[in-house]
Write a protein that holds these residues in place. Structure first.
Motif, mmCIF file in Angstrom:
data_model
loop_
_atom_site.group_PDB
_atom_site.id
_atom_site.type_symbol
_atom_site.label_atom_id
_atom_site.label_comp_id
_atom_site.label_asym_id
_atom_site.label_seq_id
_atom_site.Cartn_x
_atom_site.Cartn_y
_atom_site.Cartn_z
ATOM 1 N N TYR A 30 -2.624 -30.643 10.592
ATOM 2 C CA TYR A 30 -3.807 -30.206 11.316
ATOM 3 C C TYR A 30 -4.061 -31.184 12.460
ATOM 4 C CZ TYR A 30 -4.578 -26.838 7.617
ATOM 5 O OH TYR A 30 -4.429 -25.800 6.748
ATOM 6 N N PRO A 31 -4.720 -30.745 13.548
ATOM 7 C CA PRO A 31 -4.830 -31.594 14.735
ATOM 8 C C PRO A 31 -5.427 -32.975 14.500
ATOM 9 C CG PRO A 31 -5.379 -29.337 15.313
ATOM 10 C CD PRO A 31 -5.217 -29.360 13.813
ATOM 11 N N TYR A 66 -21.210 -37.478 2.812
ATOM 12 C CA TYR A 66 -21.129 -36.688 4.032
ATOM 13 C C TYR A 66 -19.655 -36.443 4.360
ATOM 14 C CZ TYR A 66 -25.902 -38.398 4.434
ATOM 15 O OH TYR A 66 -27.219 -38.712 4.177
ATOM 16 N N GLU A 67 -19.322 -35.198 4.638
ATOM 17 C CA GLU A 67 -17.945 -34.876 5.010
ATOM 18 C C GLU A 67 -17.699 -35.248 6.465
ATOM 19 O OE1 GLU A 67 -15.065 -30.914 5.327
ATOM 20 O OE2 GLU A 67 -16.686 -30.974 3.841
ATOM 21 N N LEU A 68 -16.529 -35.797 6.740
ATOM 22 C CA LEU A 68 -16.110 -35.991 8.119
ATOM 23 C C LEU A 68 -15.477 -34.685 8.573
ATOM 24 C CD1 LEU A 68 -14.667 -39.626 8.176
ATOM 25 C CD2 LEU A 68 -17.013 -38.833 8.558
ATOM 26 N N ALA A 69 -16.146 -34.027 9.494
ATOM 27 C CA ALA A 69 -15.730 -32.682 9.911
ATOM 28 C C ALA A 69 -14.510 -32.786 10.820
ATOM 29 C CB ALA A 69 -16.876 -31.976 10.622
ATOM 30 N N GLY A 70 -13.340 -32.486 10.259
ATOM 31 C CA GLY A 70 -12.097 -32.513 11.020
ATOM 32 C C GLY A 70 -11.915 -31.249 11.839
ATOM 33 N N SER A 71 -10.723 -31.095 12.375
ATOM 34 C CA SER A 71 -10.439 -29.998 13.308
ATOM 35 C C SER A 71 -10.611 -28.616 12.694
ATOM 36 C CB SER A 71 -9.016 -30.142 13.846
ATOM 37 O OG SER A 71 -8.068 -30.108 12.786
ATOM 38 N N ILE A 123 -9.205 -34.160 2.636
ATOM 39 C CA ILE A 123 -10.533 -34.210 3.255
ATOM 40 C C ILE A 123 -11.174 -35.569 2.950
ATOM 41 C CG2 ILE A 123 -12.866 -33.220 3.129
ATOM 42 C CD1 ILE A 123 -11.433 -30.500 2.754
ATOM 43 N N VAL A 124 -11.904 -36.095 3.924
ATOM 44 C CA VAL A 124 -12.501 -37.427 3.797
ATOM 45 C C VAL A 124 -14.019 -37.308 3.856
ATOM 46 C CG1 VAL A 124 -12.686 -39.717 4.850
ATOM 47 C CG2 VAL A 124 -10.476 -38.517 4.811
#
Length: 351
Positions: free
Chosen positions: A206-207, A144-149, A126-127
């Motif tokens: 993950y996508p 802040y989290e970068l909201a992935g797929s 997670i980034v």
């Protein structure tokens, strides 16, 4: 032009050259590792190597030597929660509709025929990103989290907590605390025991939106600052980011393969701030970036400049004098702008 003024401009030209090599000779790669704090794992104390007596500062330096600049030496983040925090030598600008930076890992895609989705050796991390709001140059502002797929999927757990104990042999040996505590977002397990014997695990990718999840030459190892969300899941607009945190996002042990552990071997700003010029261009320097109340521009000659917003709309037209120019810009709203003169263009951020 009198001799004094001519000499001034000659000296100014030399000054501009020296400044430009430092201010604008920006590297697209990692400049500094602020904190390397992995969870226990099979490659901890090895990537990078721990030596007796090493302190946290020593291991931060070793991690930095591994992944900064054009170095591409793997560091392991260990099991769930283990992380590294790094930064560039300039803000990474949020260009709307564009990928902004890439994180390099060692993911491999080897999808067999009939598999439901891509996979192979993928250990998603997670980034998170941070903007240096207080301007002190350290990653002590909000993350802040970068909201992935997977961010909004029901199997993704928010505020997941885990504690590791020093009794483990693969515990990071330089950490004196008897326990390591991590908290964050946990992704669903992505490893599948294909033959049921624990000897052949297939790790699905993950996508999009995770480190060490797709090969480095795949755009799915790129990240967009527009994906940033706050702790409540609300989208936030960041004009740029100064710091990046990557941490292992899966808590799964895969037999002989060991734990899922994100690896990092570098990162790259996909559009670093720079001056684009040819050999005949006169030098123009913007001192201070991001910009707050005024633009400070050093010009080698009298010349006109235009300032455009990121949508290409002209916001200001100015006449520069030879020397240092102080130009109020409080009328500009926060965002990304382009300063243009002849064949030179400079991106800057208005705070």
């Amino acid at each position: 032009m009198n001799k004094t003024h001519t000499l001034y401009c000659i000296l100014l030209s030399a000054f501009c050259f020296l400044l430009s090599t430092s201010i604008f000779a920006q590297s697209p790669f990692i400049y500094k590792v602020f904190d390397y704090r992995p969870a226990p794992g099979q490659f901890i104390n090895k990537l990078p190597k721990y030596e007796t007596g090493d302190t946290q500062e020593d291991m931060n330096r070793k991690a930095e030597e591994s992944i900064s600049g054009e170095n591409k030496i793997l560091i392991s983040l260990g099991g769930y929660g283990g992380y590294v925090i790094f930064g560039f030598d300039h803000p990474v600008v949020n260009i709307i509709g564009s990928y902004d930076f890439k994180i390099l890992g060692n993911a491999l895609i080897s999808t067999p025929s009939g598999a439901p989705r891509d996979g192979g050796s993928c250990e998603p991390g997670i980034v998170m990103v941070s903007y240096d709001t207080n301007g002190n140059g350290f990653p002590d502002d909000e993350w802040y989290e970068l909201a992935g797929s997977e961010y909004s999927k029901p199997e993704t757990i928010k505020n997941y907590q885990i504690t590791y104990y020093k009794s483990q042999s693969n515990y990071p040996q330089w950490i004196e605390d008897e326990t390591l505590f991590f908290e964050g977002t946990k992704l669903a397990d992505n490893g599948v025991d294909i033959n049921g014997t624990g000897t052949n695990y297939f790790l699905y990718a993950y996508p999009w939106g995770y480190a060490d999840n797709y090969p480095n030459n795949d755009e799915r190892s790129n990240f967009n600052i527009e994906w940033a969300v706050d702790k409540n899941g609300n989208s936030v607009h960041l004009p740029a980011i100064h710091f990046v945190k990557a941490y292992t996002g899966v808590n799964q042990y895969c037999g002989w393969l060991g734990e899922i552990s994100t690896e990092v071997m570098g990162a790259e700003d996909l559009h670093p701030l720079s001056i684009r010029q040819n050999e005949t261009d006169k030098r123009l320097l913007l001192l201070g970036n991001p910009v707050k109340d005024q633009l400070i521009i050093v010009s080698e000659k009298m010349q006109n400049i235009d300032i455009y917003d990121y949508l290409g709309r002209k916001q200001m037209s100015l006449e520069l004098q030879c020397g240092t120019n102080y130009i109020p810009c409080s009328q500009l709203s926060q965002g990304i702008y382009l300063l243009v003169v002849e064949n030179i263009s400079i991106k800057f951020i208005k705070q």
